[in-house]
Design a protein around this motif. Structure first.
Motif, short mmCIF file in Angstrom:
data_model
loop_
_atom_site.label_atom_id
_atom_site.label_comp_id
_atom_site.label_asym_id
_atom_site.label_seq_id
_atom_site.Cartn_x
_atom_site.Cartn_y
_atom_site.Cartn_z
N CYS A 49 -29.13 -38.50 -13.69
CA CYS A 49 -30.21 -37.69 -14.19
C CYS A 49 -30.62 -37.92 -15.74
O CYS A 49 -31.88 -38.21 -15.92
CB CYS A 49 -29.41 -36.18 -14.44
SG CYS A 49 -30.85 -35.12 -14.97
N THR A 83 -34.54 -39.56 -15.85
CA THR A 83 -35.43 -38.84 -16.55
C THR A 83 -35.96 -39.77 -17.74
O THR A 83 -37.12 -39.69 -18.13
CB THR A 83 -34.68 -37.44 -17.32
OG1 THR A 83 -34.18 -36.96 -16.16
CG2 THR A 83 -35.88 -36.54 -17.64
N HIS A 95 -39.87 -40.54 -18.35
CA HIS A 95 -40.71 -40.29 -19.27
C HIS A 95 -41.39 -41.10 -20.13
O HIS A 95 -42.35 -41.17 -21.07
CB HIS A 95 -39.99 -39.16 -20.22
CG HIS A 95 -39.90 -37.77 -19.61
ND1 HIS A 95 -40.87 -36.98 -19.70
CD2 HIS A 95 -38.79 -37.16 -18.98
CE1 HIS A 95 -40.44 -35.83 -19.17
NE2 HIS A 95 -39.41 -35.76 -18.63
N LEU A 110 -35.57 -35.39 -23.91
CA LEU A 110 -35.89 -34.80 -22.61
C LEU A 110 -34.69 -35.15 -21.53
O LEU A 110 -34.39 -34.08 -20.84
CB LEU A 110 -37.16 -35.07 -22.22
CG LEU A 110 -38.20 -34.47 -22.92
CD1 LEU A 110 -39.86 -35.00 -22.34
CD2 LEU A 110 -38.39 -33.09 -23.12
N GLN A 127 -31.31 -33.30 -22.36
CA GLN A 127 -31.86 -32.04 -21.99
C GLN A 127 -31.60 -31.85 -20.30
O GLN A 127 -30.86 -30.92 -19.96
CB GLN A 127 -32.93 -31.45 -22.22
CG GLN A 127 -33.24 -30.14 -22.69
CD GLN A 127 -34.58 -29.67 -23.34
OE1 GLN A 127 -35.51 -29.98 -22.78
NE2 GLN A 127 -34.65 -28.93 -24.44
N ALA A 128 -32.11 -32.46 -19.52
CA ALA A 128 -31.99 -32.49 -18.20
C ALA A 128 -30.70 -32.78 -17.66
O ALA A 128 -30.32 -32.10 -16.86
CB ALA A 128 -33.00 -33.80 -17.67
N GLU A 129 -30.05 -33.43 -18.61
CA GLU A 129 -28.62 -33.90 -18.06
C GLU A 129 -27.80 -32.67 -18.17
O GLU A 129 -26.88 -32.27 -17.36
CB GLU A 129 -28.12 -35.10 -18.98
CG GLU A 129 -26.54 -35.64 -18.51
CD GLU A 129 -26.30 -36.66 -19.52
OE1 GLU A 129 -26.46 -36.38 -20.71
OE2 GLU A 129 -25.47 -37.54 -19.16
N GLU A 162 -28.46 -30.02 -15.59
CA GLU A 162 -27.89 -30.52 -14.35
C GLU A 162 -26.36 -30.21 -14.25
O GLU A 162 -25.83 -29.62 -13.41
CB GLU A 162 -28.16 -31.85 -13.98
CG GLU A 162 -27.91 -32.02 -12.62
CD GLU A 162 -27.61 -33.52 -12.13
OE1 GLU A 162 -26.90 -34.19 -13.12
OE2 GLU A 162 -27.78 -33.86 -11.05
#
Ligand code: SF4
Ligand code: SF4
Lengths: 358, 313
Positions: free
Chosen positions: B16, B20, B24, B146, B149-151, B154
């Motif tokens: 992730c 991501t 990005h 970002l 954050q996504a990591e 998840e």
């Protein structure tokens, strides 16, 4: 007065001599040398170790058990990089589960960048420890290791050409016996100088361009002749100069990390762990110096040395230097080793002959 | 520019974050396909015989990406600073293993170096990649944020989902203790998860607990274990041991850290039925089905005996 500790440390080549000195003179403990390693050591060690752990773990465990049988009550484990850092805790658990009542000095609890923490670990076991005494003894220990390493380096290069069978071995045994009696640094300096002269006086008959073989590999297995089935000696005895840089003096006291990293940049950009950098750098150096072959030694499954192998293969291809790979575990049989060494020797001889006439 | 990512080793932990991040930065990402027979075989050919199965599979994935991307992403991860936060040396060696193995095959690496003790943390390592990628400092930083954050999102949702399963699932619950890249690999862990479900058991994945909490609990079982992943797994055992019916220790042959860490678990975690599964490249998961079946039988048998005993008291 409390009873003196009987401390022990697994065999590691003949470094038990300086370690004994450090324990007796510096730490005021009795030292129990584990019995000479044998098939039994391996069997004991393997029996109680996890199956596929690297061989030094099993050998150390076997040594501990045999030393306990001989009366040791305090076991020393060094900690260190790679899996060594965790050896001690598991050794301790296994021995306790076997019912042995012993104490551990596990230096993995100490912090290698802060020497004082070592002193703290030892102090747990012997509260009367004196810092000046320890430091003094430590210095002599280091010098003792250096003198042994220097002698062994000379022996490896010459023993294959001795005129009188066994001359080097006999003198080396004397040398170790005398070292065991040393009581001060002054004595040590005298002895070491004297013996070095005597080693150099042993008559050798070297051809003008003898075969030269460089030895590299994993820390323990490369420095402990029992673990590697004495292959350096076997190789030398066939008639070769055997060179090895890896020893305690070079790796522990004089390790040129930055230089090593710079020299191998074309092959490896990062540190791959444990002894892998030194392995690569020395192999490259042997190759550049025109050695006739390289022997790579490790215990089975040793991760850092396995990871150095793709690099060694490239060095071998680039410099057209043959490399013989050995991987030892507790099951390795002597016969196969001898055959491979002989074949390697013959190949080097043929290549040398072809190069000389071609 | 196309970035190739091998679907092996750390990918399973960081996919992730990595995906991501690159997305990005407006980079195209190709991830190699799931491990199949061809990847496994090719990996075995490329790798040194004695290398662990997980790293052989990795090399198979790298090879499958050759010619399909401009750069293959191979990070070096040594440690995250503290002394008990190191990784297996394999992850220190990976970029050099890959470049030496494929040096005549036109491979170009995108590497980065995470080595907390040499003050190279994850952020600085990711920032440095911008040079090779031709990206601006701010853009890179933003992409990293970002991605982080996504990591986190998840991971939290995976951990929550699993906690729910742990509370709600019917039938036997078995904690799978193994590295993410072994558990989630189609060849290594895939068949095991599949059989377990077919046998009506619920696999609980030790890697999917709250990692921070797990890490802090590892000290209850070990004082000197140096490897971050193994410490997390050890702590996860502490977290879950009251709630599961058995442990399955899953390793790839011949894994260095697991050879020691699993032995400590076997010796220090008592009272839970434990199955030690070692997967190698020849056998794979063959024969494992019967072992799982009898393991589950034994657990059922013991539990029945216990209930009977309690009823008779
Ligand atoms: S360097 Fe090799 S032999 Fe030594 S602890 Fe590491 S894996 Fe084992
Ligand atoms: S931890 Fe084990 S499986 Fe993972 S890379 Fe290291 S040796 Fe291989």
């Amino acid at each position: 007065m409390t009873k003196k500790r009987k401390v022990t440390f697994p065999h590691f080549g003949d470094y038990c001599v300086p370690i004994e000195y450090l324990m007796r003179q510096g730490l005021d403990m009795d030292y129990v040398t584990p019995p000479p390693m044998s098939k039994r050591t391996l069997e004991l060690g393997s029996k109680y170790s996890p199956d596929y752990v690297c061989a030094p773990f099993k050998i150390h465990l076997g040594c501990y058990i045999e030393a306990i049988e001989k009366g040791a009550d305090t076991l020393l484990q060094t900690g260190g990089v790679c899996r060594l850092g965790f050896y001690g805790e598991l050794h301790e658990q296994i021995l306790r589960d076997l019912g042995y009542q012993v104490d551990f000095i596990n230096l993995a609890m100490a912090n290698y960048s802060k020497p004082y923490t070592f002193y703290r670990e030892f102090k747990k076991i012997n509260p009367d420890l004196s810092l000046p005494k320890v430091s003094g003894a430590l210095l002599t220990t280091i010098r003792m290791v250096e003198s042994m390493d220097a002698a062994d380096d000379y022996i490896r290069r010459n023993i294959g050409f001795e005129q009188e069978e066994g001359a080097f071995d006999r003198l080396r045994a004397d040398f170790l016996n005398s070292l065991a009696l040393v009581e001060s640094q002054k004595e040590l300096r005298y002895l070491a100088g004297n013996y070095m002269k005597r080693f150099k006086a042993i008559p050798v008959l070297k051809p003008k361009r003898p075969l030269r073989v460089g030895v590299v590999g994993e820390y323990y297995s490369v420095m402990d002749p029992f673990s590697n089935h004495y292959i350096e000696r076997e190789m030398a005895k066939m008639g070769a100069v055997v060179a090895r840089w890896m020893n305690i003096s070079n790796s522990l006291f004089h390790y040129p990390k930055k230089e090593i990293q710079a020299r191998i940049r074309g092959y490896a950009r990062y540190n791959m762990g444990a002894t892998s950098m030194a392995t690569i750098e020395r192999a490259l150096r042997f190759a550049k110096k025109g050695y006739d072959g390289i022997i790579h030694i490790k215990s089975f499954g040793c991760t850092p040395e396995t990871d150095a192998m793709p690099v060694l293969q490239n060095i071998s291809a680039d410099y057209k230097i043959p490399i013989l790979y050995f991987s030892f575990d507790s099951q390795t049989a002597d016969a196969g080793i001898q055959t491979r060494l002989e074949a390697f020797y013959d190949m080097m001889t043929m290549r040398k002959g072809a190069a000389a006439t071609g | 520019m196309i970035i190739g990512i091998p679907r092996a080793l750390l990918y399973h932990r960081y996919h992730c974050l990595w995906e991501t991040f690159f997305e990005h930065l407006n980079l195209q990402v190709v991830v190699s396909r799931e491990t199949d027979k061809a990847i496994l075989e090719r990996g075995g050919v490329c790798a040194i015989d004695e290398a662990c199965l997980s790293s052989k599979i990795y090399l198979g994935h790298v090879e499958s990406l050759l010619g399909r991307c401009d750069l293959v992403f191979v990070p070096r991860v040594s440690n995250f600073g503290q002394r008990d936060n190191i990784l297996c040396t394999k992850f220190e060696a990976l970029p050099d293993i890959v470049s030496n193995t494929f040096r005549h095959r036109g491979i170009k690496l995108l590497d980065c170096n995470i080595d907390g003790r040499q003050s190279e943390n994850e952020l600085s390592a990711f920032m440095l990649m911008r040079k090779k990628l031709g990206k601006k400092r701010f853009q890179t930083f933003y992409a990293y944020m970002l991605a982080k954050q996504a990591e986190k999102l998840e991971q939290d949702s995976l951990a929550r989902e699993q906690e729910r399963r742990l509370e709600e699932a019917e039938g036997l619950k078995l904690l799978i203790v193994g590295h993410s890249y072994n558990v989630y690999d189609k060849f290594i862990g895939g068949p095991i998860l599949h059989y377990l479900k077919a046998l009506g058991a619920t696999p609980i994945i030790a890697d999917r607990v709250d990692r921070k909490r797990a890490l802090s609990r590892a000290a209850e079982l070990t004082s000197t274990m140096p490897w971050l992943f193994n410490r997390e797994l050890t702590g996860a055992v502490q977290e879950c041991r009251e709630k599961v019916d058995g442990l399955i220790l899953l390793s790839a042959f011949p894994c260095g850290p697991d050879s020691l860490a699993n032995e400590i678990l076997l010796r220090r975690v008592s009272g839970l039925p434990t199955l030690n599964l070692l997967v190698d490249s020849q056998e794979g998961a063959a024969g494992i089905e019967t072992r799982l079946e009898s393991f589950i039988d034994i657990i059922g048998f013991r539990q029945a005996a216990k209930t009977a005993k309690e009823a008779s008291l």
